[in-house]
Scaffold this active site. Structure first.
Site, short mmCIF file in Angstrom:
data_model
loop_
_atom_site.label_atom_id
_atom_site.label_comp_id
_atom_site.label_asym_id
_atom_site.label_seq_id
_atom_site.Cartn_x
_atom_site.Cartn_y
_atom_site.Cartn_z
N SER A 24 4.77 -15.37 19.83
CA SER A 24 3.38 -15.54 19.42
C SER A 24 2.84 -14.25 18.82
O SER A 24 2.13 -14.27 17.81
CB SER A 24 2.52 -15.96 20.61
N GLN A 178 -3.39 -24.19 18.08
CA GLN A 178 -2.88 -23.59 16.85
C GLN A 178 -3.64 -24.09 15.62
O GLN A 178 -3.68 -23.40 14.60
CB GLN A 178 -1.40 -23.88 16.68
N GLU A 338 3.08 -23.90 28.38
CA GLU A 338 4.44 -23.40 28.16
C GLU A 338 5.19 -23.20 29.47
O GLU A 338 6.42 -23.20 29.49
CB GLU A 338 4.40 -22.07 27.39
N GLN A 365 4.90 -31.53 21.51
CA GLN A 365 5.58 -30.25 21.28
C GLN A 365 6.88 -30.48 20.51
O GLN A 365 7.02 -31.48 19.80
CB GLN A 365 5.83 -29.56 22.62
N ARG A 410 12.57 -24.59 25.54
CA ARG A 410 12.08 -24.47 26.91
C ARG A 410 12.83 -25.40 27.86
O ARG A 410 13.08 -25.08 29.02
CB ARG A 410 10.59 -24.77 26.97
#
Length: 450
Positions: A24, A178, A338, A365, A410
């Site tokens: 990020s 975002q 996250e 996601q 992830r």
């Protein structure tokens, strides 16, 4: 490709793990450097699929992005080069450009506003999954600010004319913060700047907007927030059926300024390594953990403590020590979705039930993370149920099995955590971790070796 056999820990994991730079942070810094007049140097940047896609997008839009020797001791990877960015972008070669977004949400949502500053057509496309991820509110907002855009989902084309008027616009960013960051990061180059209002039931992942605002201000951009205590939507309603909330940001025209910057370690990527200590009753230290940061990963220590660990921040970094037994957790993760995958991995190993709430947006996601976690961990015997806004996990005996991360970094890391304790876990496409941790498999085995 053959599945990756997740290594089983033969005892408590004890290691120091230097994680790479923040994805990020790297991508926000790249964007601001490309929009600025002059040259910026990014030290210890992350080099992963997502950041390389961002660098490629900025080059396509006319910025210069090159490598330069890095200063000793600034990167988790010895010898890693810095990134040197010279802006401003806008002069695209041949009057047209193509941006490959892959499956990177930051590329897909941060660069369309920048394309309005170019002179020529900019065509956007990405991986098949990216064609399903939310973009329509962003593109509609850019049109409201004066942009010409063909299409509402990928693939789409921005008809760049060297700038847009800007002004005031309202966007429903309930699916992703975002969408707001993508407007704010380019707004200083709009003729009148921009006033962006979010109107929706929830603004997820609010700390990422804190990062955007902080980075803009550090680059000399003037940003006003209607309520500083809710800068990324903190305090947004936990109930999806509650009355709509309103958040507003005003970016004044002018800037940003070129500046050098050291990228912080990626605290989100540290989660899997810290979880190894929690799962095995071991101890893992992450050096360089910042005392103060806008990264939502700052919440990790408290979450792990709630599951039975100890966490201490000292001169050597953040040290997490597992307590030998994992307890379940009931938590609203709307600000830090996250963390949901790795916490789910720990929850299936815990002795009591867990409830993860406020994460309905994870359906949109890299994959539908809620469905994928429930189905894949279910292959091991785990009892993971999808709820309206999250997951419920109940203790159950586990066994080995072959797991598909659905091209989600992830999830792949989460399955590695579970495999530390459950023999016989194999993971398809472990290379998908390259989205944020390019050398994950080697780092994982090195960690186990202490």
């Amino acid at each position: 490709m053959d599945p990756w056999p997740a290594p089983v820990a033969t005892g408590p994991v004890r290691a120091t793990v230097a994680v790479p730079g923040s994805k990020s942070g790297t991508n926000r810094a790249l964007v601001l450097a490309a929009v600025a007049d002059g040259t910026s140097r990014l030290r210890a940047p992350l080099r992963s699929r997502d950041t390389l896609l961002m660098a490629g997008a900025l080059r396509a839009l006319g910025a210069e992005v090159t490598d330069a020797p890095g200063a000793p001791g600034t990167s988790a990877t010895p010898g890693e080069a810095d990134l040197v960015v010279t802006g401003p972008l806008g002069a695209i070669s041949g009057g047209a450009a193509t941006v490959d977004c892959g499956n990177a949400g930051t590329v897909a949502r941060f660069t369309p506003a920048l394309a309005t500053l170019a002179r020529g057509d900019v065509h956007f496309d990405g991986d098949p999954r990216m064609r399903e991820r939310p973009l329509t509110p962003l593109l509609a907002a850019l049109r409201g600010l004066g942009a010409r855009i063909d299409g509402d989902l990928m693939p789409f084309t921005v008809r760049g004319r060297g700038g847009i008027p800007g002004g005031a616009v309202t966007v429903d960013a309930s699916t992703s913060s975002q969408l707001v960051s993508g407007l704010l990061l380019g707004a200083a180059r709009f003729e009148r700047g921009a006033t962006v209002t979010h109107a929706g039931h929830r603004l997820p992942s609010g700390p990422y907007l804190d990062m955007t605002v902080a980075d803009l201000r550090a680059a000399g951009v003037v940003v006003h927030v209607d309520d500083p205590s809710a800068v990324g939507g903190r305090g947004a309603e936990a109930d999806p059926g509650a009355a709509p909330s309103t958040r507003r940001w005003r970016v004044e025209p002018g800037g940003p300024q070129a500046r050098d910057r050291v990228i912080e370690p990626d605290l989100n990527s540290a989660a899997a390594f810290l979880a190894a200590a929690a799962a095995t009753g071991g101890q893992v230290t992450i050096p360089g953990w910042p005392e103060r940061t806008e990264q939502p990963g700052r919440m990790l220590p408290d979450l792990l403590v709630a599951m039975g660990c100890q966490a201490e921040l000292g001169p050597e970094g953040l040290r997490v020590t597992g307590g030998g037994r994992l307890t379940g957790i009931d938590v609203d993760l709307s600000d830090f979705g996250e963390a949901a995958p790795v916490l789910t991995g720990l929850a299936v190993l815990a002795e009591s039930p867990s409830r993860l709430r406020g994460i309905a947006h994870l359906r949109l996601q890299e994959t539908d993370r809620l469905a994928a976690l429930a189905s894949e961990l279910g292959r091991l015997g785990a009892r993971v149920a999808v709820t309206e806004d999250g997951l419920r996990i109940d203790p159950a005996p586990l066994h080995g099995g072959r797991l598909d991360p659905h091209a989600d970094h992830r999830l792949a890391m989460t399955f590695a955590v579970v495999g530390l304790v459950v023999p016989g876990v194999t993971v398809d496409d472990i290379a998908t971790t390259g989205k944020t941790v390019p050398d994950f498999a080697r780092m994982w085995t090195t960690m186990l070796a202490g």
